[in-house]
Design an enzyme around this catalytic site. Structure first.
Site, PDB file in Angstrom:
ATOM      1  N   ASP A 195       0.828  -1.195   0.000  1.00 49.50           N
ATOM      2  CA  ASP A 195       0.000   0.000   0.000  1.00 49.50           C
ATOM      3  C   ASP A 195       0.870   1.255   0.000  1.00 49.50           C
ATOM      4  OD1 ASP A 195      -2.456  -1.157  -0.085  1.00 49.50           O
ATOM      5  OD2 ASP A 195      -2.874  -0.994   2.050  1.00 49.50           O
ATOM      6  N   LYS A 217      -3.596   3.211  -2.870  1.00 50.17           N
ATOM      7  CA  LYS A 217      -4.789   4.007  -3.184  1.00 50.17           C
ATOM      8  C   LYS A 217      -4.620   5.416  -2.641  1.00 50.17           C
ATOM      9  CE  LYS A 217      -7.645  -0.145  -2.633  1.00 50.17           C
ATOM     10  NZ  LYS A 217      -8.740  -0.779  -1.859  1.00 50.17           N
TER      11      LYS A 217
END
Length: 410
Positions: A195, A217
Site C-alpha cells: 500500500d 490508493k
C-alpha cells in the site's frame, strides 16, 4: 573437525543419563523435537520430575548400564560425575551410538548446538575445537537479533507446492515500529503487495529478486480495485510463492484485511494476519495526545471519514468523556463539523489534526469545532492525516506549547 548435521529426533529414542539441571534444560529441547525420551538417574530434580510426569516419560531410577544405550539414536549424559559421563560416552563409541557428553563436550561424539529459529529456519552454532558454550551462545544471540530484524537472506530458493499469504500491518510508517514477525515475513517473501501508506523504506532492503506490486490508493484514485488485489494474492500463492500483503497501520482497521483473508480462505490458500500499530493510537501519540486519559477520556470512538456520519458518531462527539478519532477524514471535515454543530456539540470542543504522523514532515494543527474548517484550510491540511476530537486534543494536556514531533499551528 566437526561436521554439523540437521537430525530429526521426532519419534526416535533418546536416552538421557542424569537427572539434574542440565538434563532439565536439554530435556525440554528434545521433547519439543518430538523425541521418545528415557531418563536414567538414581534421583531427579523437581524440574526433571515435572517434565517426566507431564510427558509420561520412562524413568529408570538407577545408574546407567551398558545395555541401556542399545537401540538409542542419541544418548545425552550429564550426571555431574566426569568419570561416569566418560564411561557412558565410551560405551556409546563402542556401540556406534552418538553421544553428547555434557561434562566434556570435546570427548563426546556429538555436540548440541546453541540454536535459534526463525520460522522454518534453524541456525546452530558449535565450536570446531574445544568447548566454549558462552561464546557459542553469544554468537547465537547475535544471529538471532539479525533474524528478528529481517536483515538476513531468509527467502526460499526452491519453490514449494503451495504458497501462502501473510497480511502484515506495517504500523504508522517507520520501519522500526513494525513487529519482529512482520520484518521476518518480509525477508522470506517472494512477492510483496504494498500500500501507499505502508513502511516503504523496508522494501529497499529486500532481495532484488522479490517482486514488489504497488497497489496504493489515494483519495478518489484506486488504480487497483480491491477485487483485483484479492485475485493477485491468490494467483501468486497458487504459484507456490510466499506473498506478503504489506499495509499501513493494522490490516483489520479500515484496511480491508478481512476481505483479503476471506478471498484466500475461499481459494484454499493458507493465510495469517500480523497486527500492526494502528494510526488510531500511534499518530495521536506522536503528537503527545493520549486517546484515553484518566479524568479526561474513558473511551474511544473510531470513524471512517469517508462514510456517512452516524447517530453513534454524533453521540460520541457530544460526550465529553469520549475521544473521537477520524481516519481518512480531511475532505469530510466540513460535513462532520456541520453535523456535530447541528447535534449541539459545544463549539469549543478541542480538535487536533496530525498530518504525516511519525515522519519528519509531521505537523499538528490544534483548533476547536467552530474554527476547524477555516483553520484546516488556512494551514493547507492534507492527507494522510488523523483527526482527534475531544478534550484530550486540547493544548497543554500533557505538553507545553512545543509538540513532541513536527510543528504546531494555532
Amino acid at each position: 573437525m566437526t561436521t554439523m548435521l540437521g537430525v530429526s529426533l521426532a519419534g526416535r529414542s533418546v536416552v538421557m543419563v542424569g537427572g539434574g539441571s542440565v538434563t532439565a534444560r536439554r530435556l525440554e529441547r528434545f521433547l519439543a523435537d518430538g523425541a521418545d525420551v528415557t531418563v536414567i538417574a538414581p534421583e531427579l530434580t523437581d524440574a526433571v520430575r515435572e517434565l517426566v510426569d507431564a510427558h509420561e516419560l520412562t524413568w529408570l531410577p538407577r545408574r546407567a548400564r551398558a545395555a541401556d544405550v542399545a537401540g538409542a539414536w542419541l544418548v545425552h549424559t550429564a550426571t555431574g560425575d566426569a568419570r561416569a559421563d566418560a564411561d557412558v560416552a565410551a560405551t556409546c563409541e563402542r556401540r556406534r551410538v552418538l553421544c553428547i557428553n555434557a561434562s566434556d563436550g570435546a570427548h563426546g561424539s556429538a555436540r548440541l548446538a546453541a540454536e535459534t529459529r526463525s520460522g522454518d529456519v534453524i541456525v546452530g552454532v558449535v565450536s570446531d575445537a574445544g568447548v566454549d558454550p558462552g561464546r557459542a551462545a553469544r554468537l547465537r544471540d547475535a544471529v538471532a537479533d539479525l533474524l528478528r530484524r529481517g536483515t538476513l537472506p531468509l527467502r526460499r530458493r526452491r519453490a514449494t507446492p503451495q504458497g501462502r499469504v501473510d497480511l502484515v500491518g506495517g504500523g504508522p510508517g517507520p520501519a522500526d515500529l513494525m513487529t519482529i514477525r512482520g520484518r521476518r515475513l518480509l525477508a522470506e517473501a517472494d512477492v510483496v503487495v504494498a500500500d501507499r501508506l505502508s513502511p516503504t523504506d523496508v522494501l529497499a532492503e529486500l532481495d532484488p529478486e522479490v517482486e514488489i506490486i504497488d497497489v496504493g490508493k489515494r483519495p478518489g484514485h484506486h488504480p487497483v480495485p480491491q477485487a483485483e488485489i484479492n485475485a493477485l494474492l491468490v494467483e501468486h500463492a497458487r504459484a507456490g510463492k510466499r506473498v506478503v500483503r504489506l499495509k499501513g497501520g493494522d490490516p483489520f482497521v479500515y484496511g480491508r484485511g478481512g476481505e483479503e483473508v476471506s478471498a484466500c480462505l475461499e481459494a484454499g490458500i493458507p493465510v495469517e494476519v500480523v497486527p500492526g500499530l494502528t494510526s488510531v493510537v500511534s499518530v495521536p501519540q506522536a503528537a503527545g495526545i493520549p486517546v484515553t486519559h484518566r479524568g479526561t477520556a474513558a473511551s474511544v470512538h473510531v470513524v471512517n471519514g469517508q462514510a456517512q456520519t452516524t447517530p453513534a458518531t454524533l453521540a460520541a462527539l457530544a460526550d465529553e468523556t469520549v475521544t473521537t478519532v477520524v481516519l481518512m477524514g480531511v475532505a469530510a471535515l466540513p460535513r462532520l463539523v456541520d453535523a456535530a454543530r447541528a447535534a449541539g456539540v459545544p463549539a469549543d470542543r478541542p480538535i487536533a489534526i496530525i498530518e504525516q504522523g511519525h515522519t519528519p514532515q509531521q505537523r499538528t494543527t490544534r483548533t476547536t469545532l467552530s474554527h476547524a474548517v477555516a483553520d484546516a484550510a488556512a494551514a493547507g491540511v492534507r492527507n494522510p492525516a488523523v483527526i482527534v476530537i475531544g478534550d484530550v486534543a486540547r493544548a497543554g494536556l500533557l505538553l507545553p506549547e512545543r509538540e513532541m514531533a513536527g510543528g504546531s499551528t494555532r
